[in-house]
Design a protein around this motif. Structure first.
Motif, PDB file in Angstrom:
ATOM      1  N   MET A  85       1.135   5.303   0.463  1.00  0.00           N
ATOM      2  CA  MET A  85       0.455   6.498   0.952  1.00  0.00           C
ATOM      3  C   MET A  85       1.207   7.694   0.386  1.00  0.00           C
ATOM      4  O   MET A  85       2.369   7.893   0.714  1.00  0.00           O
ATOM      5  N   ASN A 119      -2.664  -0.944  -3.390  1.00  0.00           N
ATOM      6  CA  ASN A 119      -3.399   0.274  -3.035  1.00  0.00           C
ATOM      7  C   ASN A 119      -2.476   1.472  -3.150  1.00  0.00           C
ATOM      8  O   ASN A 119      -1.351   1.445  -2.642  1.00  0.00           O
ATOM      9  N   THR A 124       0.867  -1.180   0.000  1.00  0.00           N
ATOM     10  CA  THR A 124       0.000   0.000   0.000  1.00  0.00           C
ATOM     11  C   THR A 124       0.905   1.232   0.000  1.00  0.00           C
ATOM     12  O   THR A 124       1.831   1.308   0.810  1.00  0.00           O
ATOM     13  N   VAL A 135      -2.884   5.410  -2.243  1.00  0.00           N
ATOM     14  CA  VAL A 135      -3.822   6.349  -1.626  1.00  0.00           C
ATOM     15  C   VAL A 135      -3.245   7.750  -1.626  1.00  0.00           C
ATOM     16  O   VAL A 135      -2.128   7.972  -1.144  1.00  0.00           O
ATOM     17  N   TYR A 136      -4.006   8.699  -2.138  1.00  0.00           N
ATOM     18  CA  TYR A 136      -3.549  10.084  -2.094  1.00  0.00           C
ATOM     19  C   TYR A 136      -3.905  10.698  -0.735  1.00  0.00           C
ATOM     20  O   TYR A 136      -5.057  10.661  -0.308  1.00  0.00           O
TER      21      TYR A 136
END
Lengths: 330, 330, 330, 330
Positions: free
Chosen positions: B167, B188, B165, B190-191
């Motif tokens: 970030m 994943n 993931t 994610v902004y």
């Protein structure tokens, strides 16, 4: 008879709060033997009502006579003290604020054990020190009675709707008998092991809950100060390893979730001083079993500091507010 | 061209680890522009391989030449230092152990910024102090380049299978470009917001994770000493408000769950000293933003004590073992 | 004269200089009425001996008969149980390991209160929960007797040399009578207030002591790692506001001071598990009075963790060793 | 010359505050070479005055011109920025709020190092991260100058009366030269070791001080709730192993002592936010040296919470008030 069975099946379900009281006929009630109830406070009151709704004749008492009014109007028989309850019935549920009350209600001069019948089933739903539960069980056993601890999780709302969770400790062979009654008041009835393990499970859960709540509050506060949007941060935590009940179900940051105390100025919910009390129990059991609980212990101290700073009656998620910088000029 | 698109769609899916390398034709690879990669350690190595698998020509470097061997054999071009990487490509990913390494790789004498092209996209996946990310972003901006922080969650396994993931912090308009590359290495992306918020999200998650893990360990230990079966206690917590990732997904008590480090003598997983490092970052950011993080701070200290007592290389769930009484004669 | 010299050698202890031996004639000894003593452990034994040395006939008992041998050889009368002690004398000192022992010795089936004479003076020098002291005092009062708590500071060495400090709680008008006896065993006898305040003073002191010791250990460890010479750092602290008993009198760093346990591999002194016990009492009283004690509570947890890691029988200053990084490869 | 020596001896004594300014003749002043001073805040102002009183021509600067007025009226020459100070003199003292200010004053565009003369002696009395002190020393060395860290203990009062304690780190052979100046402003000048150890000593002392103060506050609060008189408890602690500077010299409980901030509603003294800043430095150095400091870390968090609850500008002994239960209805 069919009606009774139907009613019985129906009542066993989770929607017992919809029970039409008129429907519960006298004949039906007569078919159940009475249950004693000691302690008609915020929690005990709705619990006793649910027993009545399920057709159990209730024989109740409380140190404050006015607390007895409501259940009396619903048909409960009110007596003077716990000993008299024990004199009239052989299944008794107690729901009291703390260990000393439990000791008094069971072993005091007008206590249950003064007149308890042999073979009686005594279920204590108070949250107290498991060592006291064990003492009460030993004292009951001497009188030929059975004592079980069955503390609850879920607050007044769950008590009213019969959705409490009971964590039950005591002789396994008595669990079925206890469950029959507890099911009237709760959605989950979990057998935990020997006497005291119900308390142990309750205390353990609440200690971890407190740690998770303070941890979530610190984390959300830190994230916001580092420039993260709180809703986004909650979303990231909840899809990651930081996820916990306090982050995904009861988030302490106003605006992140609806329908939780953080959205309502921390009113309602589970009060800080009640959490402090449970953490005190956790601390006591940890001390007496020589178990290191560094975070649990610090969580206890933080809730204690909050009580000292005016947060006693706010929901325990208000720790977010407590930790957040608010004053000007800094 | 259709094939490329199809391939591209296919590769974007979660099963990218099954990509047949032979299938990724030279023609396909030629159609993608090169990507620089600095830092081929335990994490960087499999990440760079996933870029290669997705058809990106990779230009890489590492202070340890032997770390470059594997990706070189898979087709990566190895150069002497970060400046040379920047000289040859305008998209660079860095994956380094700590803040000083990042500072050196970007702003050192042979650093990326010495030869960075205008308009370059620089993505740092190291876990470092968000303040350093901001400094790097400012330095990059002066050179006309864009810097984004994109730390990962997930360990070596997730890096190998492309399931990390990410970030991501930085200018929102550059996120799509960054995501194109990161998707090759992660499930994943994610902004999170402005530069540094990727780090912030990572640090926040890991702080709460550490708190939850230590809390779960204390709680399970206490429960067992109070007579509860550990599997039963875990079950009760997981259906109650004590639930957290450490209790329901990565339980620290041997025997409660399968497939987690607690079942394998705390080998593998996420090392205690890595957790201590992340908690140190959390502490630093909390200190510089004047944010109280009492439990996060104590969690840091506990992992620090564990490092001092021989747990540095065990999985961070070994805090259960650390807290549990082991010695005889007490 | 020979007798005097022999006596003098025998007395050996440091406070014997105040005893004018020639003056302690047989006639004088006969003029003293007997004193009961219950609990002849590591502390009780030398305390009872000092009473004998000061000419008091001693009537003693202990659950372990072998513990009685030494004082018996010195002239004490040994009886079977606390009730018999109470039957034979009206001044009794008790020195027991913990609250349950005290409860049993006073209120158990063979307890003191079973045969206590009206007007008896009962002095408990055990370190226990002040709430138990109060209970015992109430129970004694019902029998017409007076109970005082008088816990000690100072270890086995101070007990042998008669240099203990007694912190005394109870009716002020009985203090003079208590002091007469306690002065035989201690250099300081301090009146603290109502029953239980002796315990309170003891517990408070030891909580602050533990905090100071851990704080000193952290500080010295940090200073050394920052390049300071430990002796120099101790000197600077001791002339500054960081000064405390643990830094200037009982420094935990090996080599900084002579004649303290840190110079002898933390042998002797005050054991970690005894400190953990006292901190448990502090924690309990803080919990029951709802007093936040964050550092005291964490100190308790640290000593508890140390007990779990093999430090139970080392001096409590070994927290320096516990905190210091020792393992290689980190 | 004899006069100078005599004067010098006299001035070296502790009563330097009594120096009659008129007595310090121009001739005498002319015989001393000038000293630069950067940072004329609450502390720097009286420090610079003491240099003037001792006959040193002072060349000073501050970012706030109005801060320069007082010393200008006493004869100091005011210049525009640190670089100009360095241009005019080869001995400079800096007294600044925090690390970034120090970095700017030394290495910024108008910083000292821009115009420093070879062989200059640069003494920084700010309390900052020792790592920054080392960086400054390295930067100074490149320019052929010598940097020493010399943070102070003692507040504005001690600065005014010339009674500060200086903890000095840096090359030992320069210590005598530094001491000549520092003695004008302080009663104690202690050599601590290599560069940064002055800061280390300061930070260590203040960490232990904070621990002792919070510990004393918890202990006094607990004791009072257990029924002890606070003055009596302080007396007992101070004759026992709980003794520390906070209990015997700066007791936090109102009414126990005179002449301390607790007797004046916690006004004056050493502000909570200054203590929080120093504890942040301690935390940072502990993190970077991987040293466990559990109590120091919790002390930091408690002072941080206090800042968030309105105690930022109260004396740090107000932690007693913070911990004490105040609100009604609990």
């Amino acid at each position: 008879m069919a009606a009774v069975l139907r009613g019985s099946r129906y009542l066993g379900g989770k929607c017992c709060k919809h029970v039409d009281f008129a429907f519960v006929s006298t004949r039906y009630m007569a078919s159940k033997t009475s249950v004693g109830f000691v302690g008609l406070g915020n929690m005990g009151n709705p619990m006793a009502k649910n027993l009545l709704k399920h057709g159990y004749p209730v024989i109740a008492t409380d140190v404050f006579p006015e607390s007895c009014k409501e259940v009396q109007e619903l048909g409960a028989q009110i007596v003077d003290n716990p000993a008299e309850v024990a004199d009239k019935t052989d299944r008794i549920i107690t729901m009291l604020p703390s260990s000393p009350n439990v000791i008094d209600v069971y072993t005091g001069p007008n206590g249950i054990l003064k007149k308890v019948k042999k073979g009686s089933l005594l279920i204590d739903s108070s949250t107290i020190d498991p060592a006291v539960s064990k003492e009460m069980a030993a004292a009951a056993e001497k009188m030929g009675a059975v004592f079980m601890d069955a503390p609850v999780s879920g607050g007044v709302g769950a008590a009213s709707s019969g959705k409490l969770t009971f964590m039950v400790g005591g002789a396994e062979e008595e669990f079925t008998a206890a469950k029959e009654l507890l099911t009237c008041m709760g959605a989950n009835v979990v057998y935990c092991g020997q006497v005291g393990t119900g308390q142990a499970a309750k205390i353990c859960n609440n200690m971890l809950l407190a740690i998770g709540m303070i941890g979530t509050s610190e984390t959300m506060n830190l994230g916001v100060r580092l420039g993260l949007d709180p809703k986004l941060l909650a979303k990231i935590l909840n899809m990651s390893s930081g996820r916990c009940w306090s982050s995904d179900t009861y988030n302490p940051v106003p605006g992140v979730m609806e329908g939780v105390p953080s959205g309502n100025n921390y009113q309602g919910g589970f009060g800080t001083q009640l959490m402090a009390k449970d953490l005190g129990l956790a601390q006591n059991t940890a001390t007496s079993t020589k178990t290191p609980v560094p975070l649990g212990s610090l969580a206890h101290q933080i809730y204690r500091m909050m009580c000292a700073r005016g947060y006693a009656n706010k929901d325990f998620s208000s720790v977010f507010q407590f930790l957040r910088e608010e004053e000007e000029g800094q």
